[in-house]
Design a protein around this motif. Structure first.
Motif, PDB file in Angstrom:
ATOM      1  N   ILE A  67       6.560  -8.680   8.570  1.00 39.30           N
ATOM      2  CA  ILE A  67       5.732  -7.436   8.053  1.00 39.30           C
ATOM      3  C   ILE A  67       6.472  -7.562   6.986  1.00 39.30           C
ATOM      4  O   ILE A  67       7.698  -7.538   6.649  1.00 39.30           O
ATOM      5  CB  ILE A  67       6.359  -5.921   8.838  1.00 39.30           C
ATOM      6  N   SER A  68       6.320  -7.402   5.456  1.00 36.07           N
ATOM      7  CA  SER A  68       6.711  -7.067   4.650  1.00 36.07           C
ATOM      8  C   SER A  68       6.354  -5.953   4.069  1.00 36.07           C
ATOM      9  O   SER A  68       5.769  -5.596   3.637  1.00 36.07           O
ATOM     10  CB  SER A  68       6.779  -7.914   3.091  1.00 36.07           C
ATOM     11  N   MET A  69       7.370  -4.519   3.340  1.00 44.75           N
ATOM     12  CA  MET A  69       6.786  -3.599   2.954  1.00 44.75           C
ATOM     13  C   MET A  69       7.734  -3.294   1.330  1.00 44.75           C
ATOM     14  O   MET A  69       8.505  -2.914   1.753  1.00 44.75           O
ATOM     15  CB  MET A  69       7.643  -2.385   4.132  1.00 44.75           C
ATOM     16  N   ALA A  72       1.878  -3.914   1.465  1.00 43.99           N
ATOM     17  CA  ALA A  72       2.261  -3.913   2.631  1.00 43.99           C
ATOM     18  C   ALA A  72       1.714  -4.857   3.184  1.00 43.99           C
ATOM     19  O   ALA A  72       1.172  -5.724   2.933  1.00 43.99           O
ATOM     20  CB  ALA A  72       2.108  -3.240   3.819  1.00 43.99           C
ATOM     21  N   VAL A  73       2.496  -6.116   3.719  1.00 42.50           N
ATOM     22  CA  VAL A  73       1.988  -7.341   3.598  1.00 42.50           C
ATOM     23  C   VAL A  73       2.312  -7.639   5.734  1.00 42.50           C
ATOM     24  O   VAL A  73       3.476  -7.304   6.044  1.00 42.50           O
ATOM     25  CB  VAL A  73       2.268  -9.085   3.401  1.00 42.50           C
ATOM     26  N   PHE A  74       1.072  -8.009   6.148  1.00 40.04           N
ATOM     27  CA  PHE A  74       1.194  -8.815   7.500  1.00 40.04           C
ATOM     28  C   PHE A  74       0.605  -9.846   7.077  1.00 40.04           C
ATOM     29  O   PHE A  74      -0.523 -10.275   7.371  1.00 40.04           O
ATOM     30  CB  PHE A  74       0.387  -7.945   8.217  1.00 40.04           C
ATOM     31  N   SER A  75       1.991 -10.524   8.276  1.00 38.58           N
ATOM     32  CA  SER A  75       1.820 -12.453   7.832  1.00 38.58           C
ATOM     33  C   SER A  75       1.942 -12.931   8.932  1.00 38.58           C
ATOM     34  O   SER A  75       2.982 -12.885  10.248  1.00 38.58           O
ATOM     35  CB  SER A  75       3.206 -12.790   7.026  1.00 38.58           C
ATOM     36  N   VAL A  76       0.702 -13.965   8.678  1.00 41.98           N
ATOM     37  CA  VAL A  76       1.083 -14.850  10.254  1.00 41.98           C
ATOM     38  C   VAL A  76       0.628 -15.722  10.766  1.00 41.98           C
ATOM     39  O   VAL A  76      -0.070 -16.696   9.769  1.00 41.98           O
ATOM     40  CB  VAL A  76      -0.648 -14.468  11.600  1.00 41.98           C
ATOM     41  N   PHE A  77       1.529 -16.474  11.191  1.00 40.51           N
ATOM     42  CA  PHE A  77       2.289 -17.742  11.592  1.00 40.51           C
ATOM     43  C   PHE A  77       2.217 -18.539  12.136  1.00 40.51           C
ATOM     44  O   PHE A  77       2.162 -18.039  13.591  1.00 40.51           O
ATOM     45  CB  PHE A  77       3.761 -17.966  11.153  1.00 40.51           C
ATOM     46  N   LYS A 116      -2.348  -4.674   2.276  1.00 38.09           N
ATOM     47  CA  LYS A 116      -1.832  -3.018   1.558  1.00 38.09           C
ATOM     48  C   LYS A 116      -2.639  -2.965   1.067  1.00 38.09           C
ATOM     49  O   LYS A 116      -0.976  -2.641   0.696  1.00 38.09           O
ATOM     50  CB  LYS A 116      -1.511  -2.033   2.856  1.00 38.09           C
ATOM     51  N   ARG A 117      -2.837  -2.639  -0.421  1.00 34.80           N
ATOM     52  CA  ARG A 117      -2.388  -1.892  -1.747  1.00 34.80           C
ATOM     53  C   ARG A 117      -3.541  -0.594  -1.903  1.00 34.80           C
ATOM     54  O   ARG A 117      -4.752  -0.677  -2.280  1.00 34.80           O
ATOM     55  CB  ARG A 117      -2.946  -3.618  -2.996  1.00 34.80           C
ATOM     56  N   PRO A 118      -2.629   0.163  -1.975  1.00 36.59           N
ATOM     57  CA  PRO A 118      -3.309   1.476  -1.407  1.00 36.59           C
ATOM     58  C   PRO A 118      -3.830   1.652  -3.214  1.00 36.59           C
ATOM     59  O   PRO A 118      -4.605   2.086  -3.619  1.00 36.59           O
ATOM     60  CB  PRO A 118      -2.428   2.618  -1.747  1.00 36.59           C
ATOM     61  N   ALA A 119      -3.530   0.687  -4.300  1.00 35.06           N
ATOM     62  CA  ALA A 119      -3.641   1.308  -5.735  1.00 35.06           C
ATOM     63  C   ALA A 119      -4.893   1.148  -5.949  1.00 35.06           C
ATOM     64  O   ALA A 119      -6.009   1.649  -6.348  1.00 35.06           O
ATOM     65  CB  ALA A 119      -2.926   0.630  -7.102  1.00 35.06           C
ATOM     66  N   VAL A 130       4.814  27.008  -9.382  1.00 30.17           N
ATOM     67  CA  VAL A 130       5.750  26.189  -9.646  1.00 30.17           C
ATOM     68  C   VAL A 130       4.543  24.435  -9.101  1.00 30.17           C
ATOM     69  O   VAL A 130       3.870  25.051  -8.569  1.00 30.17           O
ATOM     70  CB  VAL A 130       6.224  25.812  -8.200  1.00 30.17           C
ATOM     71  N   THR A 131       4.623  23.421  -9.834  1.00 34.59           N
ATOM     72  CA  THR A 131       3.587  22.415  -9.960  1.00 34.59           C
ATOM     73  C   THR A 131       4.286  21.836  -9.418  1.00 34.59           C
ATOM     74  O   THR A 131       5.108  20.784  -9.641  1.00 34.59           O
ATOM     75  CB  THR A 131       3.588  22.246 -11.202  1.00 34.59           C
ATOM     76  N   PRO A 132       3.789  20.951  -8.401  1.00 32.45           N
ATOM     77  CA  PRO A 132       4.214  20.214  -8.107  1.00 32.45           C
ATOM     78  C   PRO A 132       4.452  18.508  -8.065  1.00 32.45           C
ATOM     79  O   PRO A 132       3.328  17.851  -9.469  1.00 32.45           O
ATOM     80  CB  PRO A 132       3.013  19.797  -6.250  1.00 32.45           C
ATOM     81  N   ILE A 133       5.669  18.162  -7.986  1.00 33.86           N
ATOM     82  CA  ILE A 133       5.757  16.721  -8.996  1.00 33.86           C
ATOM     83  C   ILE A 133       5.201  15.999  -8.148  1.00 33.86           C
ATOM     84  O   ILE A 133       5.508  15.893  -6.816  1.00 33.86           O
ATOM     85  CB  ILE A 133       7.243  16.893  -8.724  1.00 33.86           C
ATOM     86  N   GLN A 134       3.932  14.898  -8.617  1.00 39.62           N
ATOM     87  CA  GLN A 134       3.717  13.837  -8.555  1.00 39.62           C
ATOM     88  C   GLN A 134       4.976  12.715  -7.853  1.00 39.62           C
ATOM     89  O   GLN A 134       5.558  12.334  -8.991  1.00 39.62           O
ATOM     90  CB  GLN A 134       2.733  13.496  -8.802  1.00 39.62           C
ATOM     91  N   THR A 135       5.424  12.805  -6.990  1.00 39.80           N
ATOM     92  CA  THR A 135       5.800  11.332  -6.312  1.00 39.80           C
ATOM     93  C   THR A 135       5.765  10.062  -6.043  1.00 39.80           C
ATOM     94  O   THR A 135       4.616  10.008  -5.792  1.00 39.80           O
ATOM     95  CB  THR A 135       7.264  11.354  -5.137  1.00 39.80           C
ATOM     96  N   THR A 136       5.910   8.411  -6.118  1.00 42.95           N
ATOM     97  CA  THR A 136       5.375   7.431  -5.703  1.00 42.95           C
ATOM     98  C   THR A 136       6.182   7.156  -4.285  1.00 42.95           C
ATOM     99  O   THR A 136       7.517   7.299  -4.874  1.00 42.95           O
ATOM    100  CB  THR A 136       5.590   6.931  -6.913  1.00 42.95           C
ATOM    101  N   PRO A 137       5.517   6.351  -3.932  1.00 43.89           N
ATOM    102  CA  PRO A 137       6.236   6.377  -2.051  1.00 43.89           C
ATOM    103  C   PRO A 137       7.372   5.075  -2.345  1.00 43.89           C
ATOM    104  O   PRO A 137       6.351   4.226  -3.599  1.00 43.89           O
ATOM    105  CB  PRO A 137       5.338   6.109  -1.512  1.00 43.89           C
ATOM    106  N   ASP A 138       8.409   5.233  -2.016  1.00 47.67           N
ATOM    107  CA  ASP A 138       9.192   3.691  -2.223  1.00 47.67           C
ATOM    108  C   ASP A 138       8.882   1.869  -1.937  1.00 47.67           C
ATOM    109  O   ASP A 138       8.978   1.327  -2.464  1.00 47.67           O
ATOM    110  CB  ASP A 138      10.942   3.907  -2.076  1.00 47.67           C
ATOM    111  N   GLN A 139       8.191   2.590  -1.029  1.00 51.09           N
ATOM    112  CA  GLN A 139       7.447   1.236  -0.263  1.00 51.09           C
ATOM    113  C   GLN A 139       5.925   1.518   0.523  1.00 51.09           C
ATOM    114  O   GLN A 139       6.074   2.917   0.766  1.00 51.09           O
ATOM    115  CB  GLN A 139       8.559   0.800   0.743  1.00 51.09           C
TER     116      GLN A 139
END
Length: 116
Positions: free
Chosen positions: A47-49, A54-59, A72-75, A9-18
């Motif tokens: 915080i936006s996901m 993912a974005v941590f915004s400060v105001f 944070k951009r893992p790509a 069985v080969t694992p299926i590569q899944t991408t996270p939803d967020q």
């Protein structure tokens, strides 16, 4: 009785939803946020996901545009680095794979604000 060989069985590569910040990443960001709130520079955060970032915004105030965005951009982990600090004008102030190093650009602003 001879049993047939087990199918591999080969694992299926899944991408996270967020993309999200992990607890250890937030434990690096929040002390800086707390120090900036204590000196009156920052007053709110959001915080936006999203799917790719993912974005941590400060105001300064909740009704304004963010002063800074910590993204944070893992790509981009194998390229420029997955973490970046972006200013209000959209310029990338610092980028890299080590969150503590990237946040030093904001630490310099903390030192300047306290020294004024």
């Amino acid at each position: 009785m001879v049993q047939p060989p087990l199918a591999t069985v080969t694992p299926i590569q899944t991408t996270p939803d967020q993309v999200s910040f992990h607890r250890n990443e937030l434990s690096i960001i929040m002390p800086l946020y707390g120090r900036m709130v204590a000196i009156g520079e920052w007053r709110d955060y959001g915080i936006s996901m999203l799917r790719e970032v993912a974005v941590f915004s400060v105001f300064r105030r909740a009704t304004e545009h963010p002063l800074y965005r910590i993204e944070k951009r893992p790509a981009l982990a194998q390229r420029q680095g997955q973490y970046s600090v972006i200013g209000m004008d959209g310029r990338v102030l610092k980028r890299g794979n080590d969150l503590r190093t990237v946040l030093r650009v904001l630490e310099k602003k903390l030192i300047r604000a306290v020294g004024d």
